[in-house]
Design a protein around this motif. Structure first.
Motif, short mmCIF file in Angstrom:
data_model
loop_
_atom_site.label_atom_id
_atom_site.label_comp_id
_atom_site.label_asym_id
_atom_site.label_seq_id
_atom_site.Cartn_x
_atom_site.Cartn_y
_atom_site.Cartn_z
N UNK A 171 41.27 1.78 7.28
CA UNK A 171 40.42 1.58 6.12
C UNK A 171 40.06 2.92 5.50
N UNK A 172 40.30 3.09 4.21
CA UNK A 172 40.05 4.40 3.61
C UNK A 172 38.57 4.77 3.58
N UNK A 173 37.70 3.79 3.69
CA UNK A 173 36.27 4.09 3.61
C UNK A 173 35.65 4.25 4.99
N UNK A 174 36.21 3.51 5.94
CA UNK A 174 35.63 3.56 7.29
C UNK A 174 36.79 3.74 8.25
N UNK A 175 36.91 4.92 8.80
CA UNK A 175 38.11 5.20 9.58
C UNK A 175 38.15 4.52 10.93
N UNK A 220 40.07 -3.77 0.17
CA UNK A 220 39.45 -2.65 -0.53
C UNK A 220 37.94 -2.81 -0.66
N UNK A 221 37.39 -3.96 -0.34
CA UNK A 221 35.94 -4.09 -0.49
C UNK A 221 35.23 -4.44 0.81
N UNK A 222 35.97 -4.38 1.91
CA UNK A 222 35.35 -4.76 3.18
C UNK A 222 34.14 -3.87 3.50
N UNK A 279 26.34 -3.95 3.55
CA UNK A 279 25.31 -4.94 3.30
C UNK A 279 24.67 -5.43 4.59
N UNK A 280 25.49 -5.81 5.53
CA UNK A 280 24.93 -6.35 6.78
C UNK A 280 24.14 -5.28 7.53
N UNK A 281 24.70 -4.09 7.58
CA UNK A 281 23.99 -3.04 8.31
C UNK A 281 22.65 -2.76 7.67
N UNK A 282 22.62 -2.89 6.35
CA UNK A 282 21.39 -2.59 5.64
C UNK A 282 20.34 -3.67 5.91
N UNK A 283 20.75 -4.93 5.73
CA UNK A 283 19.70 -5.95 5.88
C UNK A 283 19.27 -6.11 7.34
N UNK A 284 20.18 -5.86 8.24
CA UNK A 284 19.80 -6.02 9.65
C UNK A 284 19.20 -4.73 10.21
N UNK A 285 19.22 -3.70 9.39
CA UNK A 285 18.84 -2.35 9.83
C UNK A 285 19.34 -2.08 11.25
N UNK A 334 33.33 -12.00 4.84
CA UNK A 334 31.89 -11.89 5.08
C UNK A 334 31.48 -12.78 6.25
N UNK A 335 32.10 -13.95 6.31
CA UNK A 335 31.80 -14.86 7.41
C UNK A 335 32.19 -14.23 8.75
N UNK A 336 33.40 -13.67 8.76
CA UNK A 336 33.89 -13.08 9.99
C UNK A 336 32.97 -11.97 10.45
#
Lengths: 309, 1220
Positions: free
Chosen positions: B248-252, B271-273, B279-285, B336-338
């Motif tokens: 993944x180019x954004x998250x190695x 490209x948008x994973x 999002x999840x990391x943010x809301x779940x902190x 997103x479900x996965x």
């Protein structure tokens, strides 16, 4: 002296008229040739008379006529060849002279022969109407030679043979017609193509009574069905390239937009701030890969000897 | 149950697993086999641990060692054949209880397992000291039917070039299918995974890839994975194939894998994973719990998305290019479900099956939050409404989904869901449909909790759970730390009350501990004198799937002066609620009307006035007056969907129209649209058309309005003026200005209008004229759309659009006028239909040359052709569909074709096609297709229990019975599908088409037999009778004597009420305990129930067992498979409608089949005798029993032969009436 000749000619002409009257179907061209022949016979007869013959058998006269006709024809043909060889259309004197020389005739003797005393003059052949060559369709006014072209050169051919007529129609700008045309054209191509494929390959039919109506190309299972179904076809790729090149500006938009109806501005900005705009992922990757430490990109290790069982 | 125990988790096992090694040395794609070993490190928690139960299915086990000592083991799996294959019982009640018992007998959650290992006695002492035991098991899998799926395309080249791959799959905890383990979500341990694969392949599995090492010949490499986070076995997976790798180019630390040639699609799709991660990391902190994440896209996936620890396996069909619009949101949702399941489901696991709802609920809930953020609030609310409608419909139909079943002491009688034909005690007995609805309800209930305690608290709870778990995960194994990673209902509720301080007990009691939804009926009246709205809310809590609701309910009233919320209390007896109105009637004053969201709008109130005048004229009573003086614009009950309910509310048509036009909530708009279907008036038409044109309106509402408009137009047919509905609108929106009959060249850059453009023709095609035909104008319009469709300038693919145009053509079809019943020919084809058919032919043929994405056009064409057939325009013939249903077509095409065949089977009552479908259910390589066939058959059954059909015969009953009894033991989902289908066809009791045993045939035969052959003992005569019965039941079924009376008894009362249907269960259970469950040909089975008596013999014996097993390598690896196979071949003969014809051949075959078995038995008996001295005492009685059994069987066979050979019996078989 002139009698036999005249008799001959008279008889010939009589025969000619007889034949002419006998065969109503005789064409004018045929008449023309017969008249010429008759003249030649007169000539042969007079020459014979000149040479001192009292009379001659008809067959002999015929043979001689044949010979002289051949000779003259040959002269004419050769002369024409010479003239055409020099890119002219009408033979000139010199052509004839060359021909005669070529045929082994001593041309120098000709003037004296012509001036001989005992020569006979024969009357001009009766005027017979030359055959009407069916005229080529004349279209338009023939062009006259411009001043720099000698008048002996042949006329211009009919204008329609060389003049191009620029046909000019209004380009179809009517949108409806254009669309109509494009649509029907595409449909025709598709139909022809599918029909062809259906004719050349296996088909399935919806009707049992008439298997040629609505032929369907038989469904053939493929071993990797997902490839065809998922990968865009070449046609689509082409379209994509075209639209991409024409709409370079939309490119970045395109990357983020397909999400759905609600375009996420914040997300788009973020993405763009992380990456330079455009379809950058593949371009940047090689340089990044040197930094990336992903276990799947690491080289495979050689087996250690001590690990051997 | 769990809630009462606050003290953590109590393991059902006498040991604790701490670490497991899985090593797969060899994967053979050619033979589809796998060889490997596992090593489990366990800590005994009791003194004298002498027996270890593990889960294992399908695996052939070569040897078991405990701490390097050979250990004897026993393998028994009652789920292979649920009911004893000799049993004649054919009622579903019996099967369900037996199946539940069988699943329960090996349920790892209860500490059971198929594999029972005896700890060598040398180690018993060590057990005292609680020393570590290492259990080492060598195993292999040969052509696994479940657990692992091999995809090996049949083309040239080596396996990598062919794109061959293998991946693990399963429904719930199914890891035992591919390696022995403790297949429970509550048994966590750390993992070491090693996979040796071909050098051209990649093995992707859970955890961190530590290293990849070549083997010595350099032709293979070994992937070493380590998973230091305690994980349950069901969350372990594997995928091996020649995958293309994308970091993944954004998250190695995230790696994506796809099949060869699909890399460009993978790049785009992924490209948008990273946005989802963020999002999840943010809301779940909370950081993503694993150190890496892998996504693998495989062909022939079992489900679209399956999540495992630190990896997810997706269907390759989710990949798409940038040109595809429709698939994009679908794929994003799947991703997103996965990912949400990575946090809740994989990292945090469930304590027991009854806690499943918490995990599904939380993962579904945070997935919903993602939807809200990405796709917007409208989409989110629309989704919630959709899910709510779905669950309400399902529960009302089938009678309730229970999230948290409490099993009080395991008493069978307390069945919490008597309305279902399956047990919800185990995940593996659930119908797939029910499980989907279960997940749906779970996340809706989470949303209700959120409504109650606020989202902030909700997220805090999640954060707390996650941080507790991650603290625990970093610990080395200590007695109870790891159990923090298990989530239970009680733990979750405790967290909620700790964090929020609120008591959500009533809510949980209502929705979690109880099944059913609430059904409200609402109506109102306006009392002008009191200026009061009299609202009446009634409930239906007596019909199935409903429950009574007591508590608050929110009602929103939009008045002229604004929108007001009222909270009413629904109590036992109060139906009527008086709501004071705020505004006096003063509509003459021109004033903007404030809406709920603060917006102020101008409204044309003339409709209200008109209506008011009319109704005033009608009702003169004065109380029920909804007149010009009423200030009410519209009323909504429970607008926030904070109750799982269905509301049927009555209000006047103009109120619905106002609600549609001016209410800003999409849910309200959608409710208004569906209500307006009942009011086909010009005003409704206008309201719908206006909404359709309004670009600010949510596109899904506008799409729904299209269909409503079509319905209204059909109802208003006689008074409809102007062009057909939507035509001018479509022309205005999508056609050229200069030539209105030509559609613009496609430009789908605006997705809202794209979706609308797609939908409108489909809805328009539903219009009908006075002759009930699709108007010529509309048909031509659609044909023109197809003709002028031009996608050359578009950067998106138009495949979905074209597919929908074909759907529109399909919708325009009406039944053919069939004068005489002549055969459909080309000549008498209707001219319109000819045009349609020509388009379809061209589309379908073009698709062969230029296939569309996911072959959407082929799918639509197949549907259209079936519709043409069904309406009698072209001859009905399934052969085309059958060819498209073949393996090797794209799965969507196959499913569409199969759907057509299923439909044909029902309409034409074709037994041949039904047989063809059932054969495919048994033999198709793709599990998804098999599942799909059965579920489609269940939805569109060839006949039902309520209807008579020539298809319903004994052969079919037997075939289906066999299918669910033993034919689908490798796939839980498929088995439950088969159960569902059986239920649809025959119901819970004995199928009506089976002959009743008290016909007298048996007895007569018995008597005759006795006369004919007096030497036979009475006992044998009895069996002979049963054997004869079997013959007429047409199949190799045998009833043990014990089962005979019970079946008789039941047949005497075929109309028994349900409680009686449950009655045979204990009996079946008892029998299971008495007799060996396994089928006769496999003597290696013993029942696990007899724990105390089983003597695990010496090592020697187990070795004999291994050798025996090795000898049987050619045979199916799992015991008990052979008899069903033989019987299946017997049954796969086409069932002829004349039962008499089939009887004899099958009967004689049946005899042969038995002889074969005898040989087996003898052989094995010999083998057994060799070792007999070793276990003489223990097995003597059993052997004796067995011998007796065999004797009986032999007798029976002889009898069978006697019967078939005796002319008298033959006659009596053919026509029972002849026997006197």
């Amino acid at each position: 002296m002139a009698d036999p000749a005249s008799v001959g000619s008279g008889s010939l002409s009589a025969s000619g008229t007889r034949s002419g009257s006998g065969k109503t179907t005789t064409s004018p061209a045929e008449n023309y040739y017969l008249a010429r022949r008759r003249t030649l016979q007169v000539v042969v007869s007079s020459l014979l008379t000149e040479c001192g013959f009292e009379s001659a058998e008809k067959a002999a006269v015929e043979s001689l006529t044949e010979m002289i006709q051949s000779y003259i024809s040959e002269v004419g043909r050769s002369a024409k060849s010479y003239c055409e060889h020099t890119a002219r259309s009408t033979p000139t004197l010199s052509d004839v002279v060359v021909t005669l020389i070529e045929m082994g005739f001593n041309v120098d003797t000709l003037p004296t022969y012509a001036k001989r005393s005992q020569r006979m003059v024969i009357t001009a052949p009766p005027v017979t109407n030359s055959p009407v060559v069916p005229k080529a369709l004349a279209a338009g006014q023939k062009r006259v030679h411009p001043p720099y072209i000698p008048s002996h050169l042949p006329d211009f051919p009919d204008p329609h043979t060389y003049i191009k007529t620029p046909t000019f129609r209004e380009p179809v700008s009517d949108y409806q017609v254009l669309r109509e045309k494009a649509a029907s054209q595409r449909r025709d191509v598709e139909r022809a193509l599918t029909r062809f494929m259906a004719k050349t390959g296996e088909t399935q039919s919806l009707f049992k009574d008439d298997i040629t109506a609505f032929p369907l190309i038989a469904a053939r299972p493929s071993s990797i069905p997902y490839l065809n179904a998922l990968l865009p076809s070449e046609l689509e790729l082409q379209t994509l390239e075209e639209t991409d090149s024409s709409e370079q500006d939309d490119q970045t938009d395109n990357e983020n937009a397909p999400s759905n109806t609600v375009t996420d501005e914040a997300g788009a900005d973020k993405e763009n701030s992380v990456l330079p705009p455009g379809g950058v992922v593949p371009a940047v990757k090689p340089s990044e890969e040197t930094v990336i430490d992903n276990p799947y990109l690491r080289p495979v290790k050689k087996p250690k000897v001590r690990r051997k069982k | 149950m769990n809630r009462k125990k606050d003290k953590g988790f109590e393991s059902p096992r006498p040991y604790k697993l701490t670490h497991q090694v899985v090593c797969i040395n060899n994967i053979n794609f050619q033979r589809k086999s796998v060889i490997g070993y596992v090593e489990l490190t366990i800590f005994p928690t009791v003194v004298n641990l002498n027996r270890i139960k593990l889960s294992s299915k399908q695996c052939r086990i070569y040897r078991v060692r405990v701490n390097d000592l050979e250990a004897p083991f026993i393998y028994n799996d009652p789920t292979l054949e649920v009911c004893h294959h000799e049993s004649k019982q054919r009622n579903l009640n019996y099967f369900s209880s037996a199946y539940t018992a069988a699943v329960g007998a090996v349920d790892p959650d209860a500490g059971n397992g198929e594999l029972c290992i005896k700890v060598p006695s040398e180690l018993w002492k060590q057990g005292d000291e609680m020393k570590v035991l290492k259990v080492y098991i060598e195993f292999s899998l040969d052509q696994p039917k479940g657990g692992l799926h091999f995809v090996v395309p049949d083309i040239e080249g080596n396996m990598a070039e062919r794109g061959a791959h293998v991946f693990s799959f399963g429904y719930q905890n199914s890891t035992r299918f591919w390696f022995p383990c403790v297949d429970s979500y509550s048994e966590l341990c750390t993992w070491k995974l090693e996979f040796t694969v071909d050098a051209s392949m990649v093995a992707v599995s859970c955890g961190d890839l530590v290293e990849t090492v070549y083997t010595h010949d350099m032709r293979k490499k070994t992937f070493h994975y380590v998973l230091p986070i305690p994980t349950a076995a069901p969350n372990i997976s594997l995928a091996v194939g020649p995958f293309e790798i994308l970091v993944d180019p954004y998250m190695h630390e995230v790696t994506h894998f796809c099949l060869p040639q699909l890399l460009p699609l993978l790049k785009h799709t992924m490209s948008y994973l990273h946005e989802i991660f963020e999002f999840y990391e943010e809301i779940l902190t909370c950081r993503y719990p694993y150190s890496c994440f892998k996504t693998v896209f495989v062909d022939e996936a079992y489900v679209q998305v399956s999540s495992y620890a630190s990896m997810s396996i997706f269907s390759t069909n989710l990949l798409h290019s940038a040109m595809i619009i429709d698939q994009t949101p679908v794929t994003r949702r799947c991703l997103a479900q996965a990912l949400s399941q990575q946090f809740f489901g994989c990292f945090i696991s469930r304590m027991s099956w009854s806690d499943e709802w918490v995990l599904k609920g939380i993962s579904g809930y945070i997935y919903g939050l993602y939807l809200k953020k990405t796709f917007g609030v409208n989409e989110y609310r629309h989704w919630i409404k959709e899910e709510l409608d779905k669950i309400v419909e399902y529960e009302l139909k089938t009678g309730g989904v229970l999230l948290h079943p409490a099993f009080c002491g395991g008493k069978e009688k307390d069945n919490p869901t008597p309305h279902l034909h399956f047990s919800i005690k185990h995940p593996h007995t659930l119908s797939w449909e029910y499980y989907k609805m279960f997940q749906c309800k779970a996340h809706l209930v989470m949303r209700l909790i959120e409504n109650r305690i606020s989202m902030e608290f909700m997220l805090q709870v999640f954060n707390k759970l996650l941080s507790l778990a991650s603290t625990a995960s970093s610990q080395k194994y200590q007695s109870h730390m790891w159990s923090q990673m298990l989530l239970s209902t009680s733990g979750f509720l405790k967290s909620i009350s700790n964090v929020s301080g609120k008591d959500i007990g009533p809510l949980i009691k209502q929705w979690v501990d109880q099944s059913g939804v609430v059904k409200f009926f609402g109506s109102f009246a306006f009392n002008r004198k009191r200026n009061v709205l009299e609202l009446e809310i009634r409930q239906d809590y007596t019909s199935s799937g409903t429950q009574k609701y007591v508590g608050p309910i929110k009602v929103t009233v939009q008045e002229l002066d604004g929108s007001f919320n009222h909270t009413l209390q629904i109590e036992e007896n109060s139906l009527k609620h008086d709501i004071p109105c705020h505004s006096k009637s003063r509509r003459n004053k021109k004033k903007k009307i404030p809406l709920m969201n603060g917006e102020e709008v101008d409204m044309d109130l003339s409709a209200m006035e008109r209506q008011g005048n009319r109704s005033r004229r009608k009702t003169s009573t004065g109380v029920f007056e909804l007149g010009a003086d009423s200030p009410l614009l519209w009323i909504r009950i429970d607008p926030d969907m904070s109750i799982l309910r269905k509301v049927e509310f009555e209000q006047a048509d103009f109120m619905w129209q106002y609600q549609l036009r001016y209410e800003r909530d999409v849910v309200a708009q959608e409710e208004a649209i569906s209500a307006l279907e009942k009011f086909p008036t010009p005003a409704s038409r206008l309201a719908l058309t206006d909404i359709l044109e309004q670009e600010q309106c949510f596109y899904k509402v506008r799409m729904q309005a299209c269909f409503c408009l079509a319905k209204i137009a059909n109802s208003m047919m006689s008074t409809w003026t102007g062009p057909p509905a939507m035509k001018s609108l479509f022309t205005r929106m999508f056609c050229c200005k200069s030539c209105p009959n030509i559609v613009k060249t496609n430009n789908f850059i605006n997705f809202q209008s794209y979706f609308l453009q797609k939908t409108m023709p489909v809805a328009m095609a539903l219009l009908r004229d006075m002759q009930n035909l699709c108007p010529k104008e509309v048909l031509n319009f659609i044909l023109d759309l197809i003709k002028y469709n031009d996608n050359r300038k578009n950067k998106f693919s138009d495949n979905y659009y074209r597919a929908e145009l074909i759907d529109a053509l399909t919708n325009s079809l009406t039944p053919a006028i069939n004068i005489s019943n002549e055969v459909r020919t080309v000549d008498n084809l209707n001219s319109d239909v000819r045009l349609i058919l020509e388009e379809i032919t061209r589309f379908l043929n073009m698709e062969k040359l230029l296939p569309s994405y996911r072959n959407t056009i082929t799918v639509s064409c197949l549907r259209a052709i079936r519709m043409l057939q069904k309406n009698g325009h072209i001859p009905s013939d399934p052969s085309l569909f059958k060819s498209y249903a073949q393996y090797g077509h794209f799965v969507d095409v196959r499913v569409a074709a199969l759907e057509a065949v299923v439909d044909y089977t029902r309409v034409d009552r074709s037994s041949e096609e039904l047989q063809w479908l059932l054969d495919m259910v048994q033999n198709d390589p793709s599990h998804y297709v098999r599942h799909k066939i059965l579920s489609m058959l269940g939805k569109n059954p060839p006949f039902t229990k309520a209807s008579e059909s020539s298809l319903c015969n004994e052969a079919l009953v037997d075939q289906l019975w066999k299918l669910m009894n033993s034919g689908t033991s490798h796939d839980w989902r498929l088995r439950c599908d088969a159960v569902n289908f059986y239920y649809t066809l025959f119901g819970l009791t004995r199928p009506s088409c089976l002959p009743l045993p008290e016909l007298g045939l048996v007895l007569n035969l018995k008597e005759k037999k006795a006369v004919l052959n007096p030497t036979i003992k009475p006992e044998a005569g009895g069996i002979g009778g049963v054997g004869a019965l079997d013959l007429c039941a047409n199949g190799g079924i045998h009833t043990p004597i014990s089962g005979f009376p019970s079946s008789l008894e039941e047949e005497h009362l075929p109309m028994e009420p349900p409680p009686n249907g449950v009655a045979p269960a204990p009996h079946g259970l008892k029998r299971k305990a008495e007799t060996p469950l396994g089928s006769p040909p496999e003597p290696v089975q013993f029942t696990a129930q007899e724990e105390e008596d089983i003597d695990m013999d010496t090592v020697h014996d187990s070795q004999a067992f291994i050798y025996h097993h090795l000898n049987m390598l050619e045979r199916p690896s799992t015991p008990g498979k052979e008899p069903p196979l033989v019987e299946q071949t017997l049954l796969s003969m086409p069932a002829t409608p004349l039962p008499a014809f089939i009887k004899e051949p099958s009967a004689s075959k049946h005899g042969e089949h038995h002889h074969r078995h005898h040989h087996h038995d003898h052989k094995k008996k010999k083998k057994k005798h060799k070792h007999k001295h070793k276990h003489k005492h223990k097995h003597e009685s059993k052997d004796k029993d067995k011998d007796k059994d065999r004797e009986r069987e032999r007798d029976r066979d002889r009898d069978a032969h006697a019967f078939t050979s005796s002319p008298a019996s033959g006659r009596s078989l053919r026509s029972p009436s002849l026997s006197d």
